[in-house]
Design a protein around this motif. Structure first.
Motif, PDB file in Angstrom:
ATOM      1  N   PHE A  78       0.837  -1.189   0.000  1.00 39.98           N
ATOM      2  CA  PHE A  78       0.000   0.000   0.000  1.00 39.98           C
ATOM      3  C   PHE A  78       0.876   1.244   0.000  1.00 39.98           C
ATOM      4  O   PHE A  78       1.850   1.323   0.733  1.00 39.98           O
ATOM      5  N   ARG A  79       0.505   2.215  -0.822  1.00 39.36           N
ATOM      6  CA  ARG A  79       1.175   3.510  -0.842  1.00 39.36           C
ATOM      7  C   ARG A  79       0.389   4.411   0.102  1.00 39.36           C
ATOM      8  O   ARG A  79      -0.801   4.632  -0.098  1.00 39.36           O
ATOM      9  N   LEU A  80       1.050   4.918   1.139  1.00 35.90           N
ATOM     10  CA  LEU A  80       0.359   5.719   2.137  1.00 35.90           C
ATOM     11  C   LEU A  80       0.486   7.210   1.893  1.00 35.90           C
ATOM     12  O   LEU A  80      -0.461   7.954   2.088  1.00 35.90           O
ATOM     13  N   ARG A  81       1.650   7.680   1.489  1.00 36.87           N
ATOM     14  CA  ARG A  81       1.856   9.124   1.323  1.00 36.87           C
ATOM     15  C   ARG A  81       0.945   9.658   0.235  1.00 36.87           C
ATOM     16  O   ARG A  81       0.933   9.187  -0.877  1.00 36.87           O
ATOM     17  N   GLY A  82       0.167  10.676   0.602  1.00 39.91           N
ATOM     18  CA  GLY A  82      -0.698  11.333  -0.369  1.00 39.91           C
ATOM     19  C   GLY A  82      -2.013  10.616  -0.633  1.00 39.91           C
ATOM     20  O   GLY A  82      -2.829  11.107  -1.386  1.00 39.91           O
ATOM     21  N   THR A  83      -2.255   9.449  -0.003  1.00 40.91           N
ATOM     22  CA  THR A  83      -3.501   8.736  -0.276  1.00 40.91           C
ATOM     23  C   THR A  83      -4.413   8.665   0.936  1.00 40.91           C
ATOM     24  O   THR A  83      -5.553   8.289   0.808  1.00 40.91           O
ATOM     25  N   PHE A  84      -3.919   9.029   2.121  1.00 38.32           N
ATOM     26  CA  PHE A  84      -4.745   8.906   3.311  1.00 38.32           C
ATOM     27  C   PHE A  84      -5.672  10.097   3.411  1.00 38.32           C
ATOM     28  O   PHE A  84      -5.248  11.231   3.389  1.00 38.32           O
ATOM     29  N   SER A  85      -6.966   9.848   3.486  1.00 42.98           N
ATOM     30  CA  SER A  85      -7.932  10.941   3.586  1.00 42.98           C
ATOM     31  C   SER A  85      -8.240  11.227   5.046  1.00 42.98           C
ATOM     32  O   SER A  85      -7.993  10.416   5.926  1.00 42.98           O
ATOM     33  N   ALA A  86      -8.812  12.365   5.298  1.00 37.96           N
ATOM     34  CA  ALA A  86      -9.149  12.757   6.663  1.00 37.96           C
ATOM     35  C   ALA A  86     -10.405  12.060   7.149  1.00 37.96           C
ATOM     36  O   ALA A  86     -10.757  12.153   8.308  1.00 37.96           O
ATOM     37  N   LYS A 133      -7.373   1.071  -5.728  1.00 36.32           N
ATOM     38  CA  LYS A 133      -6.325   0.675  -6.663  1.00 36.32           C
ATOM     39  C   LYS A 133      -5.258   1.754  -6.691  1.00 36.32           C
ATOM     40  O   LYS A 133      -5.227   2.588  -7.595  1.00 36.32           O
ATOM     41  N   PRO A 134      -4.365   1.794  -5.651  1.00 33.95           N
ATOM     42  CA  PRO A 134      -3.404   2.878  -5.583  1.00 33.95           C
ATOM     43  C   PRO A 134      -2.458   2.947  -6.764  1.00 33.95           C
ATOM     44  O   PRO A 134      -1.875   3.976  -7.029  1.00 33.95           O
ATOM     45  N   GLY A 135      -2.303   1.881  -7.515  1.00 31.50           N
ATOM     46  CA  GLY A 135      -1.417   1.917  -8.670  1.00 31.50           C
ATOM     47  C   GLY A 135      -2.171   2.122  -9.970  1.00 31.50           C
ATOM     48  O   GLY A 135      -1.674   1.791 -11.031  1.00 31.50           O
ATOM     49  N   ALA A 136      -3.378   2.693  -9.897  1.00 31.94           N
ATOM     50  CA  ALA A 136      -4.224   2.803 -11.087  1.00 31.94           C
ATOM     51  C   ALA A 136      -3.562   3.601 -12.193  1.00 31.94           C
ATOM     52  O   ALA A 136      -3.698   3.273 -13.364  1.00 31.94           O
TER      53      ALA A 136
END
Length: 200
Positions: A78-86, A133-136
């Motif tokens: 999982f890519r966390l930086r820039g993908t985590f919403s509030a 799909k973080p790698g979309a």
């Protein structure tokens, strides 16, 4: 049963059991985490029809669903930086866990919730496509290459616009390409590839 690997750090197997169906990994220095891999160690499989929903807890923002593991899908990155919403998916999912009880603001949690597969799939269906799909962006290599070339073209064009149009005969100094490359790679490392989708 589970292992956790934060990119650039040693493997973690220090899983903390919260209850019969919930466990977590503490992730110190959370602000430096870009990618995380979670996987089954291969020692104990899930019971038939079960898997694990994978959640990430950022202090003050609650737990957010990242994805899942199953016997058929024993690992995930999982890519966390820039993908985590509030928006938190469930503040009390892992009630009693250190961060949920007001632990250090620098420590995040990776939570695992053992659930029936149909329940996990229903949860995953509610995720936005970019999170599910973080790698979309990278899934279509042609589209990704086109966006990178367009970014370079737009960058170079901004330097020749005052001297006419950019043509196949226009000479471009290598220093300009090198500067673009440095800027581009820095942006990718800091924010991922999402900025390529915002090009006109």
């Amino acid at each position: 049963m589970f292992g956790c690997l934060v990119a650039g750090r040693p493997l973690q197997t220090n899983l903390q059991q919260v209850d019969e169906t919930h466990a977590l990994f503490e992730l110190p220095m959370a602000s430096t985490i870009n990618h995380i891999c979670v996987f089954l160690l291969g020692t104990v499989p899930f019971p038939d029809g079960y898997g694990a929903a994978v959640h990430f807890y950022w202090p003050g923002k609650g737990f957010q669903l990242l994805g899942m593991l199953s016997n058929e899908k024993p690992s995930a990155i999982f890519r966390l930086r820039g993908t985590f919403s509030a928006v938190s998916s469930n503040e009390t999912l892992f009630a009693g866990s250190p961060a949920a009880s007001g632990g250090s603001a620098l420590t995040a949690l990776l939570g695992l919730s053992i659930e029936p597969l149909p329940q996990i799939m229903a949860q995953l269906a509610t995720l936005p496509a970019a999170v599910a799909k973080p790698g979309a962006v990278a899934s279509d290599a042609t589209l990704l290459a086109e966006r990178i070339v367009k970014h370079l073209f737009n960058y170079v064009s901004s330097f020749v616009s005052g001297r006419g149009s950019l043509t196949p005969e226009t000479q471009i100094p290598m220093a300009l390409i090198a500067k673009w490359y440095e800027t581009f790679m820095s942006k990718v490392q800091n924010t991922g590839l999402g900025f390529l989708e915002n090009q006109e």
